[in-house]
Design a protein around this motif. Structure first.
Motif, PDB file in Angstrom:
ATOM      1  N   TYR A  60     -13.115   3.031   2.214  1.00  9.47           N
ATOM      2  CA  TYR A  60     -11.850   3.252   1.562  1.00  9.47           C
ATOM      3  C   TYR A  60     -11.877   4.887   1.347  1.00  9.47           C
ATOM      4  O   TYR A  60     -12.956   5.631   0.914  1.00  9.47           O
ATOM      5  CB  TYR A  60     -11.911   2.618   0.891  1.00  9.47           C
ATOM      6  CG  TYR A  60     -11.269   1.618   0.907  1.00  9.47           C
ATOM      7  CD1 TYR A  60     -11.493   0.272   2.649  1.00  9.47           C
ATOM      8  CD2 TYR A  60     -11.862   0.035   0.079  1.00  9.47           C
ATOM      9  CE1 TYR A  60     -11.442  -1.099   2.835  1.00  9.47           C
ATOM     10  CE2 TYR A  60     -12.008  -1.070   0.087  1.00  9.47           C
ATOM     11  CZ  TYR A  60     -11.610  -1.570   1.272  1.00  9.47           C
ATOM     12  OH  TYR A  60     -11.421  -3.090   2.259  1.00  9.47           O
ATOM     13  N   GLY A  66      -4.118  10.876  -7.175  1.00  8.07           N
ATOM     14  CA  GLY A  66      -3.168  10.052  -6.558  1.00  8.07           C
ATOM     15  C   GLY A  66      -1.834  10.912  -5.336  1.00  8.07           C
ATOM     16  O   GLY A  66      -0.792  10.615  -4.907  1.00  8.07           O
ATOM     17  N   THR A  90      -6.901   3.955   3.132  1.00 14.46           N
ATOM     18  CA  THR A  90      -6.888   4.252   2.010  1.00 14.46           C
ATOM     19  C   THR A  90      -6.354   3.402   0.669  1.00 14.46           C
ATOM     20  O   THR A  90      -5.717   2.043   1.632  1.00 14.46           O
ATOM     21  CB  THR A  90      -5.523   5.680   1.869  1.00 14.46           C
ATOM     22  OG1 THR A  90      -4.987   4.598   2.678  1.00 14.46           O
ATOM     23  CG2 THR A  90      -6.246   6.408   2.490  1.00 14.46           C
ATOM     24  N   PRO A  91      -6.597   3.511  -0.517  1.00 17.77           N
ATOM     25  CA  PRO A  91      -6.248   1.961  -0.935  1.00 17.77           C
ATOM     26  C   PRO A  91      -4.646   1.690  -1.556  1.00 17.77           C
ATOM     27  O   PRO A  91      -4.155   0.817  -2.052  1.00 17.77           O
ATOM     28  CB  PRO A  91      -6.858   2.308  -3.032  1.00 17.77           C
ATOM     29  CG  PRO A  91      -7.512   3.568  -2.599  1.00 17.77           C
ATOM     30  CD  PRO A  91      -7.723   4.155  -1.364  1.00 17.77           C
ATOM     31  N   SER A  92      -4.115   3.492  -1.459  1.00 17.74           N
ATOM     32  CA  SER A  92      -2.503   3.083  -1.654  1.00 17.74           C
ATOM     33  C   SER A  92      -1.987   4.126  -1.318  1.00 17.74           C
ATOM     34  O   SER A  92      -2.572   5.100  -0.613  1.00 17.74           O
ATOM     35  CB  SER A  92      -2.413   3.539  -3.325  1.00 17.74           C
ATOM     36  OG  SER A  92      -3.513   5.329  -3.615  1.00 17.74           O
ATOM     37  N   ALA A  93      -0.347   4.515  -1.365  1.00 14.28           N
ATOM     38  CA  ALA A  93       0.003   5.203  -0.910  1.00 14.28           C
ATOM     39  C   ALA A  93      -0.360   6.894  -1.100  1.00 14.28           C
ATOM     40  O   ALA A  93      -0.929   6.939  -2.093  1.00 14.28           O
ATOM     41  CB  ALA A  93       1.565   4.946  -0.813  1.00 14.28           C
ATOM     42  N   LYS A  95       1.365  10.410  -1.855  1.00 12.46           N
ATOM     43  CA  LYS A  95       1.972  11.162  -2.298  1.00 12.46           C
ATOM     44  C   LYS A  95       2.611  13.026  -1.663  1.00 12.46           C
ATOM     45  O   LYS A  95       0.956  13.276  -2.750  1.00 12.46           O
ATOM     46  CB  LYS A  95       2.571  10.764  -3.297  1.00 12.46           C
ATOM     47  CG  LYS A  95       2.249   9.820  -4.037  1.00 12.46           C
ATOM     48  CD  LYS A  95       2.449   8.917  -5.418  1.00 12.46           C
ATOM     49  CE  LYS A  95       2.941   7.351  -5.512  1.00 12.46           C
ATOM     50  NZ  LYS A  95       1.298   6.413  -4.923  1.00 12.46           N
ATOM     51  N   GLN A 125      -2.257   3.986   4.540  1.00 11.04           N
ATOM     52  CA  GLN A 125      -1.720   3.907   3.423  1.00 11.04           C
ATOM     53  C   GLN A 125       0.096   4.862   3.694  1.00 11.04           C
ATOM     54  O   GLN A 125      -0.473   5.993   4.538  1.00 11.04           O
ATOM     55  CB  GLN A 125      -1.347   3.425   2.039  1.00 11.04           C
ATOM     56  CG  GLN A 125      -2.667   2.104   1.841  1.00 11.04           C
ATOM     57  CD  GLN A 125      -1.923   0.957   1.810  1.00 11.04           C
ATOM     58  OE1 GLN A 125      -0.936   0.361   2.709  1.00 11.04           O
ATOM     59  NE2 GLN A 125      -2.452   0.140   0.990  1.00 11.04           N
ATOM     60  N   TRP A 284      -5.531  -4.190   1.089  1.00 16.78           N
ATOM     61  CA  TRP A 284      -4.310  -3.968   1.498  1.00 16.78           C
ATOM     62  C   TRP A 284      -3.100  -4.481   1.008  1.00 16.78           C
ATOM     63  O   TRP A 284      -2.545  -5.010   0.751  1.00 16.78           O
ATOM     64  CB  TRP A 284      -4.080  -4.407   3.213  1.00 16.78           C
ATOM     65  CG  TRP A 284      -4.476  -3.451   3.689  1.00 16.78           C
ATOM     66  CD1 TRP A 284      -4.883  -1.599   3.418  1.00 16.78           C
ATOM     67  CD2 TRP A 284      -4.576  -3.225   5.220  1.00 16.78           C
ATOM     68  NE1 TRP A 284      -4.963  -1.335   4.263  1.00 16.78           N
ATOM     69  CE2 TRP A 284      -4.341  -1.592   5.704  1.00 16.78           C
ATOM     70  CE3 TRP A 284      -3.685  -4.170   5.834  1.00 16.78           C
ATOM     71  CZ2 TRP A 284      -5.235  -1.434   6.890  1.00 16.78           C
ATOM     72  CZ3 TRP A 284      -4.395  -3.657   8.116  1.00 16.78           C
ATOM     73  CH2 TRP A 284      -4.609  -1.949   7.847  1.00 16.78           C
TER      74      TRP A 284
END
Length: 286
Positions: A60, A66, A90-93, A95, A125, A284
């Motif tokens: 990950y 972030g 990846t753990p999140s979107a 940005k 993500q 996910w």
């Protein structure tokens, strides 16, 4: 006496770039693939390796801030040694935030190289490109003989679920794939908000969500393509193959629909390409 500080003095622009680099070396030893070398600068890290399906190394990629602001740049480089098996996510979107007054681009570069018979899955993500961002996204994949790859790039322009459109800014996105030094797939999107490319039917047709899944490493038979088309019934999806590169594309307005369809496509392609069923990264589902 009042003074006005420059953008650089306020912490913006090229003089305050927050650069981050992550270099990974994956090597098989015995019945597992191990992360044998890890080097990083700036805010990029790897969570400890997971082995939910035996020998495949699940990693990950973590970016603690972030998101990216003006001048930030992430560089991710991963090399899979011969016969290695790796899944990166990846753990999140991700940005990419609106640019500051200096307008310095911000973005991410991913470079994956796979030696003979190596396997790699790059399944991040989605990336959310905020209004007024100046984003640059670049993905390069280099495969040696017998190497196999599945990966995707999912993008959301603005925040349509919140009613915020991508009315200003730009996005430069490129995806390139080589096999034994031969360029098999080369796609580039150069988008300016509210341009002809943004609005025309030959471009994004006013849509805000798009994604491309790329798979390469074997000749995919017509049965798989028919199955994918039967499963992905939304007109927002298309499935094609050329020069041994299988492409699943989405163009629409719903990231949930895009993500779910890509997960389903991956679950269908993986057994044929890599010889094992889909093993959903637990990150996910959190």
């Amino acid at each position: 006496m009042n003074t006005v500080s420059s953008p650089a003095a306020r912490g913006y622009g090229a003089d305050r770039q927050w650069l981050a680099t992550l270099d990974l070396q994956l090597v098989p030893t015995g019945d597992k693939t191990y992360l044998k070398q890890l080097a990083f600068t700036g805010p990029l890290r790897i969570q400890r390796p997971f082995y939910p399906e035996g020998g495949v190394c699940h990693l990950y990629v973590l970016h603690p801030p972030g998101g990216l602001v003006s001048g930030d740049q992430l560089n991710i480089n991963a090399h899979g040694a011969a016969n290695s098996q790796t899944l990166l996510t990846t753990p999140s979107a991700g940005k990419v935030y609106g640019r500051d007054s200096d307008g310095v681009p911000q973005g991410q570069s991913v470079h994956l190289t796979l030696a003979e018979n190596a396997e790699c899955e790059w399944l991040p993500q989605e990336t959310i490109v905020y209004n007024d961002a100046n984003a640059v996204l670049d993905t390069r994949i280099e495969l040696e003989n017998g190497a196999r790859f599945i990966g995707w790039d999912l993008v959301c322009l603005g925040r349509p679920a919140s009613g915020v459109s991508f009315s200003e800014g730009s996005l430069s996105q490129s995806i390139r794939l080589w096999r034994d030094g031969r360029l098999l797939f080369n796609e580039r999107l150069q988008l300016t908000a509210n341009s002809t490319m943004h609005h025309s039917r030959a471009g994004l047709n006013n849509n805000s969500v798009f994604g491309t899944l790329v798979a390469c490493g074997t000749e995919f038979d017509s049965t798989l393509l028919k199955t994918l088309r039967a499963e992905l019934t939304s007109p927002a999806f298309t499935v094609t193959q050329r020069l041994g590169v299988l492409l699943v594309r989405y163009l629409g307005e719903d990231m949930n629909e895009c993500r779910a369809g890509m997960w389903r496509a991956w679950a269908l392609i993986r057994p044929m390409l890599l010889g094992r069923p889909a093993c959903t990264p637990r990150i996910w589902l959190t």
